[in-house]
Design a protein around this motif. Structure first.
Motif, short mmCIF file in Angstrom:
data_model
loop_
_atom_site.label_atom_id
_atom_site.label_comp_id
_atom_site.label_asym_id
_atom_site.label_seq_id
_atom_site.Cartn_x
_atom_site.Cartn_y
_atom_site.Cartn_z
N GLY A 284 10.24 76.69 -1.73
CA GLY A 284 9.47 76.83 -0.49
C GLY A 284 8.20 77.61 -0.73
N HIS A 285 7.98 78.62 0.10
CA HIS A 285 6.76 79.42 -0.01
C HIS A 285 7.04 80.86 -0.42
CE1 HIS A 285 3.97 76.40 1.36
NE2 HIS A 285 4.72 76.13 2.43
N ARG A 286 8.21 81.10 -1.02
CA ARG A 286 8.51 82.43 -1.54
C ARG A 286 8.97 82.34 -2.99
NH1 ARG A 286 11.82 85.90 3.06
NH2 ARG A 286 10.08 86.20 4.52
N TYR A 287 8.60 83.36 -3.77
CA TYR A 287 9.00 83.40 -5.18
C TYR A 287 10.39 83.99 -5.34
CZ TYR A 287 8.78 84.24 -10.21
OH TYR A 287 9.04 84.26 -11.56
N GLY A 288 10.75 84.95 -4.49
CA GLY A 288 12.10 85.51 -4.52
C GLY A 288 12.21 86.82 -5.27
N PHE B 192 12.77 69.71 -5.70
CA PHE B 192 12.33 69.41 -4.33
C PHE B 192 11.40 70.53 -3.88
CE2 PHE B 192 16.34 67.37 -5.11
CZ PHE B 192 16.15 66.09 -4.60
N VAL B 193 10.11 70.22 -3.82
CA VAL B 193 9.07 71.21 -3.51
C VAL B 193 8.52 70.93 -2.11
CG1 VAL B 193 6.84 72.17 -4.19
CG2 VAL B 193 8.47 71.44 -5.94
N ILE B 194 8.36 71.98 -1.31
CA ILE B 194 7.87 71.80 0.05
C ILE B 194 6.45 71.23 0.02
CG2 ILE B 194 6.92 74.15 0.26
CD1 ILE B 194 7.97 74.06 3.20
N SER C 264 4.66 72.06 8.29
CA SER C 264 4.48 73.27 9.08
C SER C 264 5.56 74.27 8.69
CB SER C 264 4.58 72.94 10.58
OG SER C 264 5.84 72.39 10.88
N TRP C 265 5.17 75.56 8.62
CA TRP C 265 6.10 76.57 8.09
C TRP C 265 5.76 77.92 8.70
CZ3 TRP C 265 10.36 75.22 5.83
CH2 TRP C 265 11.12 76.16 5.12
N PRO C 266 6.76 78.68 9.17
CA PRO C 266 6.48 79.99 9.77
C PRO C 266 5.89 80.96 8.76
CG PRO C 266 8.86 79.56 9.67
CD PRO C 266 8.19 78.33 9.20
N SER C 267 4.88 81.70 9.20
CA SER C 267 4.21 82.65 8.31
C SER C 267 5.14 83.75 7.83
CB SER C 267 3.00 83.27 9.03
OG SER C 267 3.42 83.95 10.20
N SER C 268 6.20 84.03 8.60
CA SER C 268 7.15 85.08 8.21
C SER C 268 7.94 84.70 6.97
CB SER C 268 8.11 85.37 9.37
OG SER C 268 8.84 84.20 9.72
N ARG C 269 7.89 83.41 6.61
CA ARG C 269 8.63 82.95 5.43
C ARG C 269 7.69 82.51 4.31
NH1 ARG C 269 13.07 78.70 7.01
NH2 ARG C 269 11.96 78.27 8.94
N ILE C 270 6.53 83.18 4.27
CA ILE C 270 5.54 82.90 3.23
C ILE C 270 5.18 84.21 2.53
CG2 ILE C 270 3.20 82.07 2.76
CD1 ILE C 270 3.43 80.28 5.21
N ASP C 271 5.15 84.19 1.20
CA ASP C 271 4.77 85.38 0.44
C ASP C 271 3.32 85.75 0.75
OD1 ASP C 271 7.04 86.17 -0.93
OD2 ASP C 271 6.72 84.79 -2.59
N PHE D 131 8.73 65.73 -2.60
CA PHE D 131 8.15 66.69 -1.67
C PHE D 131 8.80 66.50 -0.30
CE2 PHE D 131 5.07 66.09 -5.00
CZ PHE D 131 4.68 67.39 -5.28
N TRP D 132 9.18 67.59 0.35
CA TRP D 132 9.87 67.52 1.63
C TRP D 132 9.12 68.29 2.70
CZ3 TRP D 132 11.66 72.28 3.50
CH2 TRP D 132 11.73 73.32 2.57
N GLU D 133 9.34 67.90 3.95
CA GLU D 133 8.60 68.51 5.07
C GLU D 133 9.51 69.20 6.08
OE1 GLU D 133 5.96 65.73 6.82
OE2 GLU D 133 4.89 65.30 4.96
#
Length: 343
Positions: A66-70, A97-99, A104-111, A134-136
């Motif tokens: 997704g949008h976080r490295y972890g 499987f890469v986003i 659309s993705w909440p900013s709270s779940r983005i690094d 790629f998935w949405e």
């Protein structure tokens, strides 16, 4: 024997909980065994030996990005990337499987950290070095994981697991050896009695498929879906059948069939809304239905689902299993052969 495969599901956790649940559900619906970080303490270095052992016993490895490295190990690499590297080093088939950048993705779940984002992009590039999807959305991910796993399991079967009660005993093994030897002797006798070679319906159909060519256009994302700029291609019906048949073992919609064929020509650069014309896909499917290779899917769908779904017939399954051998025996070019003509 009813074989079950173990599928290791890897991702960052808090930001992808719902997506992981969908992938776990997809694996369970297929009758296989999902394994993932839910079983372990994700940030506990002492748990790595247990995680590594599970990966070693895994048949297929699914990585969701997704949008976080972890969270990271003491070496500055995320646990997710460490799992991915270990699975790759063992030769476990990895399905990425890469986003999508368009999702659309909440900013709270983005690094937010530049350092994290740099590592995330490097990791995404590593995953993209192999075939990825790629998935949405979580529902989109569910479907793509199911189709990709089905295709991979069909083309690259692994050791898997069977119930102890299904495993052959020593006595059963000895009896199988005896029966195999007896069967071989009888086969030779039957061959000796044969005076007229019986027609091979499957070979005849493979030749019919190979003798018929279809021309069509493939719209690319980079062309913004314009038909005037679309790539002109041609394939035999045999090539088209072999492109889409693995997904039809379960079932596939007309739109997904279009995307599978487009992927073979332009990779992940296909236009997301009907990369190949609806009328062209209907024509291809009609040809395969006429040859009794494809049929409308018998699975039930929501009344709101307006998609048309298709699956292989019994004959279609037989052709899928034998086509490659028939091509080799009959000297029919494969897609790989035709690709090499470009060099």
């Amino acid at each position: 024997m009813n074989k079950k495969y173990q599928v290791f599901i890897s991702s960052t956790y808090d930001d992808l909980k719902e997506e992981r649940e969908q992938v776990i559900k997809a694996v369970l619906e297929m009758g296989h065994i999902p394994v993932g970080m839910e079983m372990f303490s994700a940030g506990d270095e002492e748990q790595w030996k247990l995680i590594a052992r599970q990966i070693e016993q895994t048949d297929y490895y699914v990585i969701i990005v997704g949008h976080r490295y972890g969270s990271e190990t003491e070496d500055g690499i995320s646990y997710t990337e460490k799992e991915y590297d270990y699975a790759s080093s063992l030769g476990v088939p990895t399905l990425g499987f890469v986003i999508s950048d368009d999702a659309s993705w909440p900013s709270s779940r983005i690094d937010k950290s530049d350092k994290k984002l740099k590592k995330l992009e490097a990791f995404k590039s590593k995953v993209k070095s192999k075939l990825v999807h790629f998935w949405e959305s979580k529902d989109d991910l569910h479907g793509k994981v199911s189709i990709s796993l089905m295709k991979t399991m069909n083309l690259n079967p692994r050791i898997g697991w069977v119930r102890a009660t299904d495993a052959p005993t020593t006595e059963a093994t000895q009896e199988l050896v005896r029966l195999s030897a007896e069967n071989s002797t009888l086969r030779k006798k039957i061959e000796g009695f044969k005076t007229i070679e019986q027609p091979d319906e499957e070979k005849r159909l493979v030749h019919i498929l190979d003798d018929n060519t279809r021309k069509f256009k493939v719209r690319r994302k980079s062309d913004k879906g314009r038909w005037d700029d679309a790539e002109k291609v041609r394939n035999t019906l045999l090539e088209i059948f072999l492109m889409i048949a693995p997904t039809l073992v379960n079932e596939s919609s007309s739109k997904t069939i279009a995307k599978e064929i487009a992927f073979e020509h332009v990779g992940n650069n296909w236009f997301r809304t009907w990369p190949i014309g609806d009328n062209k896909i209907k024509g291809m499917i009609a040809d395969l239905v006429a040859l009794d290779l494809v049929q409308p899917s018998k699975k039930k769908h929501s009344v709101n689902d307006k998609e048309e779904y298709w699956s292989l017939t019994k004959l279609g399954n037989s052709i899928l299993k034998r086509a490659r051998r028939i091509q080799l025996e009959e000297g029919i070019d494969t897609l790989e052969d035709k690709s090499e003509e470009d060099f």
